[in-house]
Design an enzyme around this catalytic site. Structure first.
Site, PDB file in Angstrom:
ATOM      1  CB  CYS A  52      -0.228  -0.415   1.594  1.00  0.00           C
ATOM      2  SG  CYS A  52      -0.157  -0.008   3.140  1.00  0.00           S
ATOM      3  CB  CYS A  68       3.118 -27.051  32.162  1.00  0.00           C
ATOM      4  SG  CYS A  68       3.826 -27.703  30.512  1.00  0.00           S
ATOM      5  CB  CYS A  93       9.013 -17.754  16.502  1.00  0.00           C
ATOM      6  SG  CYS A  93       9.114 -17.298  17.931  1.00  0.00           S
TER       7      CYS A  93
END
Length: 547
Positions: free
Chosen positions: A436, A496, A503
């Site tokens: 854009c 837990c 990542c």
């Protein structure tokens, strides 16, 4: 010049033969007419002698008899004339082909001359070019690339010969047949295409892949000799054929041995001729030529109300499909109808798998961007986006925060792009969207805040009203955690407190401290019974944690 005189003599002889045959044909017709008239007169006299009155021919009582045999005899003269015309057309085609070959050789010689001249110009020192560049010239003349002729210039250069032979079992109508095709391409030393050709293999040549590959080599080296190329390297992607040609393996089949011998004989006609083993991608463009030669054999003509169309048999549904409704897989060029491919690709997409070629044993990937002809364009767009997201490491992803854009980009790529418009791009968090074109902040995940630091902007009302500010406010109230490496927000539903982000970064959900070697670096509790026992008692088969 002698060849031109010889060609003119052939043309003159063919014309004389044509005139003599036409004259003989006319004379034969005249003789037949005279004989027929004489026999009609003799018949009329004979009838008059045996009857009291001679019938009036005008009344139609006299019968007319055809004495030429009463049937149409075979017209040998027309057949001979057709043969003469065919020979004459072949002679004209051959002359045109020779003329085109001469033109191609001259063009090739001119290209060699221009490349050498360009190399000479590049070696000229800048100072000499500034002073004498305008006077430096080397116009092309026929044979400029060599001392004697253009062919010797071509003979001294190095060229590449790409060859590929294919054999495939295909459907022609309702019958399965073995068909074969050959693709050949000649390129100069820099890889520029000079000449390409495809050829259909006959039944004997399409017996096996090895024979088809060797036929391709024979055809390719023949084409190179036609251009008078002296130094060539020919490329093979078939390991066994490469071993045959290099003498490392002795063929056991007589047909293969004969072709290997032909290749050796052709190699000896070059001043330099060396084989080279490459992967399938190295001969991809001649692979397509060979596949096109196969396709030309399996399609048939069909008359329709809209005109003449060509059809093929889809090997999945065995229906006759028009050629424009057949899809060709990019890497292997196997062809299937749009309907079958649509079902195949959609099933793979729903299963979260990559669609491969449906042909048995073929592992070529069906590129989703090529499926727009038979898939919904919106689905294609979504799948392309998914594929792009999956190919980028999570830590390297960055999204445009402009709501109407949301373009996915790679951090390093958008940085290089921003450097063209923003002087201190590396020191700043400002980036320019590659789609854009608007600037945004990679730290705050909002449109760029001009003149305001990230820390000050995060305290402002504008940030709290922005999308990322609202998310952070919600995350704080819900006690969600943010990965410190990729800034992804995670929520612990049960389990837990040891979190492994998508990542790959591991941290504590309670305080955000990093886990190293599967061990916590903080003293926070590892779990809470309410997130494990009580949840499992309420739901024996809990869903996977959403993080």
């Amino acid at each position: 010049m002698a060849a031109k005189f010889e060609d003119d003599d052939v043309s003159l002889i063919l014309e004389e033969q044509r005139e003599e045959i036409m004259a003989a044909k006319t004379l034969a017709r005249d003789h037949d007419l005279a004989f027929n008239l004489q026999m009609q007169e003799a018949l009329a006299v004979s009838r008059a002698a045996h009857t009291s009155s001679v019938p009036d021919s005008s009344s139609g009582d006299v019968a007319t008899v055809d004495f030429t045999g009463g049937y149409d005899e075979f017209d040998f003269t027309s057949l001979i004339l057709q043969d003469i015309e065919r020979v004459d057309q072949e002679r004209r085609d051959r002359a045109f082909g020779e003329q085109e070959m001469k033109r191609l050789k001259v063009d090739l010689d001119r290209r060699i001359h221009d490349q050498k001249f360009a190399q000479e110009i590049m070696r000229i020192p800048e100072r000499d070019w500034s002073n004498y560049g305008a006077d430096y010239e080397k116009p092309y003349t026929l044979g400029a690339g060599a001392s004697s002729s253009s062919s010797s210039a071509i003979g001294n250069e190095s060229f590449k010969v790409y060859c590929k032979g294919l054999v495939s079992e295909e459907m022609i109508g309702d019958t399965r047949v073995m068909v074969g095709g050959v693709g050949v391409a000649l390129c100069d030393s820099t890889g520029n295409l000079i000449w390409e050709v495809k050829k259909v293999l006959v039944a004997e040549e399409a017996k096996s892949p090895e024979i088809a590959e060797l036929e391709a080599l024979v055809h390719g080296l023949d084409e190179a000799l036609t251009f008078d190329l002296g130094r060539v390297t020919f490329f093979i992607d078939h390991f066994k054929v490469f071993q045959y040609v290099t003498g490392k393996l002795t063929p056991t089949q007589s047909a293969v041995a004969t072709l290997v011998n032909k290749v050796a004989i052709l190699q000896s006609k070059f001043s330099f001729c060396q084989p080279s083993l490459v992967t399938r991608n190295g001969v991809k463009f001649v692979f397509k030529l060979a596949r096109d030669a196969i396709v030309s054999q399996i399609k048939w003509r069909e008359e329709a109300s809209t005109g003449t169309t060509f059809k093929e048999t889809c090997v999945i549904c065995f229906e006759g499909i028009t050629v424009d409704k057949m899809f060709s897989v990019d890497d292997c060029f196997h062809r299937f109808c749009f309907s079958c491919m649509k079902q195949h690709v959609e099933v793979k997409i729903l299963g979260g798998q990559t669609a491969n070629c449906p042909s048995e044993g073929c592992k070529s990937e069906v590129k989703i961007e090529c499926c727009a002809k038979f898939l919904d364009p919106k689905l294609v767009g979504v799948m392309i986006q998914r594929k792009k997201e999956g190919s980028i490491n999570v830590a390297d992803k960055v999204y445009c925060p402009i709501p109407t854009c949301s373009e996915l980009m790679v951090k390093s790529e958008v940085l290089e792009y921003t450097k063209q418009y923003f002087v201190s791009a590396e020191e700043s968090k400002a980036r320019k969207c590659m789609k854009c074109g608007q600037f945004f902040c990679t730290q705050c995940k909002v449109p760029w805040h001009y003149g305001v630091s990230c820390s000050d902007f995060c305290k402002s009302k504008a940030y709290l009203n922005a999308g990322d500010g609202l998310l952070k406010s919600l995350a704080h109230s819900k006690k969600w955690r943010q990965c410190t490496k990729c800034n992804v927000t995670v929520e612990l539903l049960f389990g837990c407190y040891h979190i492994t982000c998508r990542c790959g970064y591991e941290f504590c959900y309670t305080c955000g401290a990093e886990w190293k070697n599967k061990k916590a670096t903080c003293t926070c509790p590892i779990w809470d019974e309410r997130n494990i026992i009580h949840r499992n008692q309420r739901n024996p088969n809990p869903p996977a944690p959403r993080r």
